[in-house]
Enzyme design. Structure first.
Site, PDB file in Angstrom:
ATOM      1  N   LYS A   1       0.860  -1.104  -0.098  1.00  0.00           N
ATOM      2  CA  LYS A   1       0.112   0.074   0.039  1.00  0.00           C
ATOM      3  C   LYS A   1       0.917   1.017  -0.167  1.00  0.00           C
ATOM      4  O   LYS A   1       0.487   2.309  -0.392  1.00  0.00           O
ATOM      5  CB  LYS A   1      -0.976  -0.052   1.351  1.00  0.00           C
TER       6      LYS A   1
ATOM      7  N   GLU B   1     -10.127   6.559   2.632  1.00  0.00           N
ATOM      8  CA  GLU B   1     -11.105   5.487   3.251  1.00  0.00           C
ATOM      9  C   GLU B   1     -10.345   4.324   3.517  1.00  0.00           C
ATOM     10  O   GLU B   1      -9.186   4.143   2.989  1.00  0.00           O
ATOM     11  CB  GLU B   1     -12.169   5.139   2.074  1.00  0.00           C
TER      12      GLU B   1
ATOM     13  N   SER C   1       1.766  -9.912  -0.991  1.00  0.00           N
ATOM     14  CA  SER C   1       1.620  -8.458  -0.829  1.00  0.00           C
ATOM     15  C   SER C   1       1.594  -7.732   0.590  1.00  0.00           C
ATOM     16  O   SER C   1       1.835  -6.509   0.736  1.00  0.00           O
ATOM     17  CB  SER C   1      -0.211  -8.295  -1.160  1.00  0.00           C
TER      18      SER C   1
HETATM   19  C1  LIG Z   1      -5.131  -4.056   1.467  1.00  0.00           C
HETATM   20  C2  LIG Z   1      -4.518  -5.388   1.114  1.00  0.00           C
HETATM   21  C3  LIG Z   1      -4.920  -6.152   0.042  1.00  0.00           C
HETATM   22  C4  LIG Z   1      -5.998  -5.895  -1.033  1.00  0.00           C
HETATM   23  O1  LIG Z   1      -5.860  -4.721  -1.712  1.00  0.00           O
HETATM   24  P1  LIG Z   1      -5.474  -4.677  -3.275  1.00  0.00           P
HETATM   25  O2  LIG Z   1      -5.946  -3.368  -3.767  1.00  0.00           O
HETATM   26  O3  LIG Z   1      -6.438  -5.762  -3.899  1.00  0.00           O
HETATM   27  O4  LIG Z   1      -4.230  -4.950  -3.417  1.00  0.00           O
HETATM   28  C5  LIG Z   1      -4.000  -7.252  -0.196  1.00  0.00           C
HETATM   29  N1  LIG Z   1      -3.072  -7.573   0.685  1.00  0.00           N
HETATM   30  C6  LIG Z   1      -2.697  -6.651   1.555  1.00  0.00           C
HETATM   31  C7  LIG Z   1      -1.444  -7.313   2.469  1.00  0.00           C
HETATM   32  C8  LIG Z   1      -3.163  -5.784   1.857  1.00  0.00           C
HETATM   33  O5  LIG Z   1      -2.937  -5.112   2.951  1.00  0.00           O
END
Ligand SMILES: *Cc1c(COP(=O)(O)O)cnc(C)c1O
Length: 406
Positions: A99, A121, A388
């Protein structure tokens, strides 16, 4: 639905109206239109400005810790006994997920536009924390809209945001979740036109957000592509990422979209199964509709009411998805598959044990799909999974699922 004609490149969208085929666009109130157009114009100038790029690069390197590593997951590879598995380590970034890539890009855009008040948000609070982080770094006041239900169940992140100096405004409309928080943020934006920048958290919303968030997140795929070429001398056979709103996924996928030999798979939250309503698989079980300023696949009931999604991982329960994913789905370039809560939980535990890496539950969905396909692949094949984020934030959820108390 008819398959749209195959474009020469999957990397050219959106068009001037912000459309990816029949998806995307800017379905917003008249009063928002000037802001959206201004943002688009400023973004188009910024993205080719060497000074802007240099400042983003500098912060990405020294503040966020980029480039993130492409790590050969040897333990998991051995355990699964098929293709080689690599993790793109977005969990190692400052604040623990992808993020920050988007937040750094957008705060620089806000600065360039002379907007000194940041609104955002958040659902689980991850984007709220990342926004509060960059706002603190730049000394801007920050207001985070968060559904009242989410405020109650995500108290550590609420406290983090407050420590970082942000004001958290609970939204009790609807079911008090992410969708309602996003409505409220859009409302704030219209009423505070002059000084406010809306820092959106995923590759959704009205044009140009899906495009600009994608471009800021594409650093993931650009790095991964170069790293695998350096480490293995060739492109991967499969790349996999989880899809909430779709920002980490489109970030990994976009630089690979025209490599036709690379299979691309996005993973949605299958929750407790697609036969009920407790899931968040908008592309496998939803229908196209308009939400938050764009047309895309949405979870809806027979009357077109937007449903609240369910997932074990709060980051995946957005009832829509970024419009570019809807287009990639219908064109057949990307395959979207659901993974159940239980499967994600198992992947979470396995990765922790055999790799010594606690993955975010969101990322565990992508790993769970790798666990299904990797054993059937050859040993000389390669799969890249986007990690992610890190899973420290999820240990309470996992303990509860396992019937334990911390
Ligand atoms: C917020 C988040 C997601 C999902 O958001 P995307 O916009 O689909 O990437 C996925 N993995 C983590 C670790 C997150 O914090």
């Amino acid at each position: 639905m008819n398959k749209p004609a195959m474009p020469n490149s999957f990397r050219t969208g959106p068009d001037e109206q912000g459309m990816f085929g029949i998806f995307g666009g800017r379905f917003v109130a008249e009063t928002l239109m000037p802001l959206i157009l201004d943002l688009e114009e400023q973004w188009n100038k910024a993205k080719d400005d060497p000074e802007f790029k240099a400042e983003l690069q500098n912060l990405s390197t020294h503040y966020a810790g980029r480039p993130s590593k492409l790590y050969f997951a040897e333990g998991l590879t051995k355990h699964l006994g098929g293709a080689k598995v690599y993790f793109k380590r977005e969990d190692l970034n400052h604040t623990g997920s992808h993020k920050i890539n988007n937040c750094l890009g957008q705060i620089l855009l806000a600065k360039r536009m002379g907007k000194k008040r940041i609104i955002a948000e958040t659902g689980a609070g991850q984007h709220g924390v990342a926004s509060a982080t960059v706002a603190a770094r730049f000394g801007y006041p920050c207001v985070v809209y968060m559904g009242a239900t989410d405020v109650a169940r995500q108290s550590p992140n609420v406290f983090r945001m407050k420590l970082l100096g942000a004001e958290v405004r609970p939204v009790s409309a609807g079911h008090g979740t992410l969708k309602d928080a996003m409505n409220e943020a859009l409302r704030d934006w219209v009423t505070n036109v002059e000084d406010t920048y809306y820092l959106i958290g995923t590759a959704a919303g009205p044009h140009p957000y899906p495009e600009l968030v994608r471009d800021f997140q594409s650093v993931i795929g650009t790095e991964a592509r170069a790293q695998i070429l350096e480490q293995e001398g060739r492109l991967p056979d499969v790349i996999i990422a989880c899809v909430g709103g779709g920002s980490n996924a489109i970030g990994l996928f976009h630089p690979f979209l025209d490599d036709s030999q690379v299979r691309i798979i996005g993973i949605e939250a299958g929750g407790r199964g697609l036969d009920g309503v407790e899931h968040c698989a908008s592309m496998n079980a939803g229908k196209p509709g308009v939400l938050h300023g764009n047309r895309t696949y949405l979870l809806q009931n027979a009357d077109g009411q937007i449903l609240d999604g369910h997932s074990i991982s709060a980051g995946l329960d957005y009832p829509g998805v970024g419009p570019e994913h809807s287009w990639l789905r219908d064109s057949g370039r990307v395959q979207y598959e659901p993974i159940l809560d239980d499967e994600a939980l198992e992947a979470f535990q396995l990765t922790t044990r055999v790799e010594g890496i606690i993955p975010a539950l969101e990322s565990a969905h992508a790993i769970a799909h790798a666990m299904k396909i990797v054993p059937k692949m050859d040993k000389d094949q390669i799969v890249i999974v986007n990690l992610s984020g890190r899973g420290d934030k999820d240990v309470h959820t996992v303990a509860k699922m396992l019937g334990m108390e911390i």
